[in-house]
Design an enzyme around this catalytic site. Sequence first.
Site, PDB file in Angstrom:
ATOM      1  N   HIS A 236      46.302  52.426  45.257  1.00  0.00           N
ATOM      2  CA  HIS A 236      47.734  52.378  44.710  1.00  0.00           C
ATOM      3  C   HIS A 236      47.651  53.254  43.799  1.00  0.00           C
ATOM      4  CE1 HIS A 236      44.802  50.154  42.182  1.00  0.00           C
ATOM      5  NE2 HIS A 236      44.877  48.858  42.458  1.00  0.00           N
ATOM      6  N   ASN A 283      49.072  45.927  38.065  1.00  0.00           N
ATOM      7  CA  ASN A 283      48.005  46.996  37.681  1.00  0.00           C
ATOM      8  C   ASN A 283      47.605  47.649  38.880  1.00  0.00           C
ATOM      9  OD1 ASN A 283      47.902  45.605  35.217  1.00  0.00           O
ATOM     10  ND2 ASN A 283      46.069  44.589  35.527  1.00  0.00           N
ATOM     11  N   ASP A 310      48.933  45.542  48.226  1.00  0.00           N
ATOM     12  CA  ASP A 310      48.080  45.189  47.239  1.00  0.00           C
ATOM     13  C   ASP A 310      48.669  43.609  46.837  1.00  0.00           C
ATOM     14  OD1 ASP A 310      46.377  44.849  45.044  1.00  0.00           O
ATOM     15  OD2 ASP A 310      47.401  45.961  43.708  1.00  0.00           O
ATOM     16  N   HIS A 314      50.117  35.028  42.294  1.00  0.00           N
ATOM     17  CA  HIS A 314      49.906  33.963  41.435  1.00  0.00           C
ATOM     18  C   HIS A 314      50.978  33.095  41.245  1.00  0.00           C
ATOM     19  CE1 HIS A 314      47.042  36.601  39.503  1.00  0.00           C
ATOM     20  NE2 HIS A 314      47.770  37.520  39.523  1.00  0.00           N
TER      21      HIS A 314
END
Length: 445
Positions: A236, A283, A310, A314
């Site tokens: 990433h 992140n 990625d 949540h």
Amino acid sequence: MHPTLIKNARIVNEGTITQGDVLINNGIIVEIGSISAKTGDTKIIDADDHYLIPGMIDDQVHFREPGLTHKATIETESRAAVAGGITTFIEMPNTVPQATTIELLEEKFARAKETSWANYSFMFGGTNDNLAEILKVDPKKVAGLKLFLGSSTGNMLVDDPQTIEEIFSKTNLLISVHCEDEETIRKNMKAALDKYGEDIPIAEHPNIRSAEACYLSSSKAIELAKKTGARLHVFHLSTEKETHLFSNKIPLSEKKITAEVCIHHLWFTDADYAEKGTRIKWNPAVKTQKDKDGLWKALLDDRIDVIATDHAPHTNDEKNNVYTKAPSGGPLVQHALEALFEMHHKGKISVEKIVQKTAHNPAVLFQIEKRGYIKEGYKADLVLIDPNAPWTVTKENIDYKCGWSPFEGTTFKSRITHTFINGVLAYENGKFPNRTRGERITFNR
């Protein structure tokens, strides 16, 4: 299993688009061309001139199992991935417990064998003290080694320089790294807390997890890989500056140092924080338009080798916290390919390049056996995409367990109509006609 014949497709493979048919039997592509049904029990699917592409191989996902299954499971997220045209995924080790021993890693493989809709592998996790376990990993059966050189949970931050060099020197695994310099981030966070208190504006995220933090960590990892001869893959990328650390001078199959970019860093910029808030807190952070432009340039000129998601879901409640308490990450596997096709409609990328970066190159980079291409003798992991079937992402058509998407309200012009997993039709026009069981992928190493 009856044979399946896909007729009248625009077959996208190895930089070309050709009109034709594909015959599948026993999970394998057995013929490509102008084909008539060989037997009376052949199932015929009319592609109606839609694109037929090899399924996306997503080299970085977090499916949250074991231990974090209130957010997601291998079953729920692999099903969403199938709806998004992802036929193979590589999952990360930072679950609970973390996959930092052979025993714990094999428990994840056993769970995927029971529940995964898509094909799968897992990364083994490195720590400051598990080199002996790392050296036991069979590179023909495991995707690689994941090192968090920044931004990890539990004890997975590998921050001892001697340990890092020893790992780079001794393992023959492909090493994938998350690169952000922790000391820089801690310094930036302290300054933000001193200024704002706990309720830091989300727009400060790319200043806290800064471009400097990314570049410092990435450049050190690359320097060490060159010193030790390690096979390094940097996950990433998020900054324009980092892209200049990578080369397009040799073929991918000969590269020792490679790079990945993710959908969110190609789609969003820091201007989107005002509307999206913590829903686009990742992140490394989504950064500036200049960074986004630089990532696109490096992707298209082949300094960046693969596109991934990625995917890191949540719950809504977790994301709807103040900055310091909202976790980083978001769900992306269901909408990644359609987002890329939207970028194609806007003239950013060709269909052939999408296939190269999402299927061919991951297969080459990880040396995956018999997947990632539309070739006779290869596994029939295939996706049909209608380029002219607009639809809008809503809560009602989201398949993630967390029930939300950063793309909610976005209208895509293209739609995935069919996904085949090892020759079995897993997804068709919003429905899941067959409960597929993915296979553990193997590696030609």
